[in-house]
Design a protein around this motif. Structure first.
Motif, PDB file in Angstrom:
ATOM      1  N   GLU A  36      26.458  59.627  20.402  1.00 45.07           N
ATOM      2  CA  GLU A  36      27.130  59.344  19.133  1.00 45.07           C
ATOM      3  C   GLU A  36      28.282  58.361  19.341  1.00 45.07           C
ATOM      4  N   LEU A  37      29.025  58.535  20.429  1.00 47.20           N
ATOM      5  CA  LEU A  37      30.130  57.626  20.723  1.00 47.20           C
ATOM      6  C   LEU A  37      29.607  56.239  21.084  1.00 47.20           C
ATOM      7  N   PHE A  38      28.477  56.168  21.769  1.00 47.84           N
ATOM      8  CA  PHE A  38      27.861  54.869  22.081  1.00 47.84           C
ATOM      9  C   PHE A  38      27.533  54.122  20.785  1.00 47.84           C
ATOM     10  N   ASP A  47      31.652  45.345  24.039  1.00 48.46           N
ATOM     11  CA  ASP A  47      30.635  44.842  24.956  1.00 48.46           C
ATOM     12  C   ASP A  47      30.054  45.936  25.837  1.00 48.46           C
ATOM     13  N   ALA A  48      30.888  46.920  26.172  1.00 51.19           N
ATOM     14  CA  ALA A  48      30.478  47.905  27.168  1.00 51.19           C
ATOM     15  C   ALA A  48      31.020  49.284  26.827  1.00 51.19           C
ATOM     16  N   VAL A  49      30.307  50.296  27.317  1.00 51.54           N
ATOM     17  CA  VAL A  49      30.786  51.676  27.268  1.00 51.54           C
ATOM     18  C   VAL A  49      30.858  52.183  28.703  1.00 51.54           C
ATOM     19  N   LYS A  50      31.880  53.005  28.966  1.00 53.78           N
ATOM     20  CA  LYS A  50      32.115  53.451  30.338  1.00 53.78           C
ATOM     21  C   LYS A  50      32.415  54.945  30.371  1.00 53.78           C
ATOM     22  N   LEU A  51      31.826  55.611  31.354  1.00 51.71           N
ATOM     23  CA  LEU A  51      32.090  57.030  31.599  1.00 51.71           C
ATOM     24  C   LEU A  51      32.838  57.191  32.918  1.00 51.71           C
ATOM     25  N   GLN A  52      33.082  58.436  33.304  1.00 55.42           N
ATOM     26  CA  GLN A  52      33.718  58.742  34.581  1.00 55.42           C
ATOM     27  C   GLN A  52      32.842  59.740  35.326  1.00 55.42           C
ATOM     28  N   GLN A  97      21.964  55.784  29.998  1.00 50.56           N
ATOM     29  CA  GLN A  97      21.688  54.402  30.395  1.00 50.56           C
ATOM     30  C   GLN A  97      20.633  53.790  29.480  1.00 50.56           C
ATOM     31  N   ALA A  98      19.594  54.568  29.180  1.00 52.87           N
ATOM     32  CA  ALA A  98      18.539  54.093  28.284  1.00 52.87           C
ATOM     33  C   ALA A  98      19.067  53.897  26.875  1.00 52.87           C
ATOM     34  N   CYS A  99      19.935  54.794  26.433  1.00 51.66           N
ATOM     35  CA  CYS A  99      20.529  54.685  25.098  1.00 51.66           C
ATOM     36  C   CYS A  99      21.360  53.409  24.986  1.00 51.66           C
ATOM     37  N   ALA A 100      22.180  53.147  26.000  1.00 51.63           N
ATOM     38  CA  ALA A 100      23.017  51.949  25.975  1.00 51.63           C
ATOM     39  C   ALA A 100      22.169  50.684  25.991  1.00 51.63           C
ATOM     40  N   ARG A 101      21.111  50.714  26.775  1.00 53.92           N
ATOM     41  CA  ARG A 101      20.224  49.541  26.848  1.00 53.92           C
ATOM     42  C   ARG A 101      19.601  49.261  25.483  1.00 53.92           C
ATOM     43  N   LEU A 123      20.982  54.744  40.060  1.00 58.05           N
ATOM     44  CA  LEU A 123      20.608  54.360  38.693  1.00 58.05           C
ATOM     45  C   LEU A 123      20.658  52.854  38.488  1.00 58.05           C
ATOM     46  N   ASP A 124      21.150  52.137  39.502  1.00 56.30           N
ATOM     47  CA  ASP A 124      21.262  50.684  39.467  1.00 56.30           C
ATOM     48  C   ASP A 124      22.160  50.221  38.316  1.00 56.30           C
ATOM     49  N   LEU A 125      23.343  50.841  38.207  1.00 58.24           N
ATOM     50  CA  LEU A 125      24.298  50.392  37.195  1.00 58.24           C
ATOM     51  C   LEU A 125      24.775  48.985  37.528  1.00 58.24           C
ATOM     52  N   PRO A 126      25.130  48.187  36.522  1.00 53.58           N
ATOM     53  CA  PRO A 126      25.425  46.766  36.763  1.00 53.58           C
ATOM     54  C   PRO A 126      26.832  46.493  37.291  1.00 53.58           C
ATOM     55  N   ALA A 127      27.704  47.495  37.249  1.00 54.50           N
ATOM     56  CA  ALA A 127      29.085  47.291  37.686  1.00 54.50           C
ATOM     57  C   ALA A 127      29.711  48.648  37.970  1.00 54.50           C
TER      58      ALA A 127
END
Length: 365
Positions: A36-38, A47-52, A97-101, A123-127
């Motif tokens: 929902e937050l995404f 541009d981006a969403v970030k978790l911890q 990850q799929a949701c963000a994509r 998971l091959d995150l981009p950053a």
């Protein structure tokens, strides 16, 4: 040239700001709430969403893990249980990850330890993000840098010596580094933001992209940071200030995030190209407010213009501008002028300079 590319998004001095919605653990351990937050973040234009991500058992001492944690923001009886309740596993990260994509958002996370970093790399995150608390953690910096992905490192509570050490540690392995000026207070007072450090970083590390991890309770300072050269802005994000958890109170809600993104996108448009020129939108206001030289009284044919014969009055409708007055004095009228009638270059015997005549023509148009 300082430049960073994250998941196809180019970040450089001549680019828009890369805006990160820091969701952290505002999802409260729920994949659905994170999704929902995404969606809300996407609607705000980030541009981006970030978790911890934390591996709590290895991250905390046994004493801290087992410490009672009984307060209004607690999700467990001990600090360890509280942190575990907020943690998402690898399957949840893959789902998000799929949701963000699907939403077209860059998705990545802060790695607080090597085990978490390894999980994220699977998971091959981009950053990757490194928090201020790990700026001095050179083993973690070295480990994450070895993945060869862009690193965004916050620098709250640091000295320049600390920052130099971190930069040297990362760039010896991986040049893809962004430094964020940060005040590690939640929220951070305006007088403690130290935005001038952005300039310091840009001068000290001319090859690195610089940004701001903004914990201030508001949106006004991020555009200032952009003007100082910040090209990455990270801001905590929530759907409710009253939700359970310590971060929600100072996080931006959707309305604030939309305004923040809007203002950051407007900054380069407002700055323009640095060329001073009259604009079409200014023509009517300046015609009304501007002034032209007019006859102060009826003036006959053959009159030699003297002091007091011409005055500056609004509107500016094609008469000569007031700065032409000195050139007109002593010249002879080739036609009579009525009171308040504008004087033009063709109304005097000697030719008024081309520049003055052209200015009058521009004013009239």
């Amino acid at each position: 040239m300082r430049e960073l590319v994250i998941d196809g998004r180019r970040i450089a001095d001549d680019s828009d700001c890369f805006v990160i919605a820091e969701i952290g653990h505002n999802h409260q351990g729920s994949v659905e709430r994170a999704q929902e937050l995404f969606v809300l973040a996407k609607q705000c234009g980030v541009d981006a969403v970030k978790l911890q991500k934390r591996d709590n058992r290895s991250l905390f001492t046994r004493k801290l893990y087992d410490t009672p944690y009984d307060n209004e923001n607690s999700f467990g009886a001990t600090y360890g249980a509280h942190r575990e309740a907020l943690e998402l596993d690898a399957a949840s990260y893959a789902e998000l990850q799929a949701c963000a994509r699907e939403l077209g958002l860059v998705f990545f996370a802060t790695a607080f330890d090597e085990a978490s970093a390894d999980l994220l790399e699977e998971l091959d995150l981009p950053a990757y993000k490194i928090a201020s608390g790990d700026l001095r953690n050179t083993p973690l910096l070295r480990h994450v840098a070895s993945f060869g992905k862009p690193l965004i490192v916050s620098t709250g509570g640091a000295t320049l010596e600390d920052v130099d050490r971190a930069v040297e540690t990362v760039t010896a392995i991986n040049p893809q580094l962004c430094l964020l000026q940060c005040t590690a207070a939640y929220p951070a007072a305006v007088e403690e933001l130290e935005l001038g450090v952005i300039t310091t970083y840009r001068e000290r590390y001319p090859e690195l992209v610089v940004g701001l991890s903004d914990h201030q309770d508001g949106i006004a300072m991020a555009p200032v940071a952009y003007m100082l050269g910040a090209r990455v802005i990270e801001k905590h994000f929530t759907s409710s200030h009253t939700a359970k958890g310590t971060d929600h109170a100072f996080s931006l809600m959707p309305e604030g995030m939309r305004k923040l993104v809007r203002d950051l996108r407007r900054v380069p448009l407002a700055v323009g190209d640095g060329v001073k020129r009259p604009l079409a939108s200014e023509a009517k206001p300046l015609q009304k407010m501007g002034k032209q030289l007019v006859a102060s009284r009826d003036l006959p044919l053959g009159h030699v213009l003297d002091t007091g014969d011409l005055v500056a009055k609004s509107p500016a409708e094609g008469g000569l501008p007031p700065y032409a007055l000195d050139e007109l004095l002593g010249q002879t009228l080739v036609r009579p002028l009525s009171e308040d009638e504008p004087i033009r270059a063709v109304d005097v015997s000697a030719a008024v300079t081309d520049g003055v005549a052209e200015a009058a023509s521009t004013t009239a148009s």
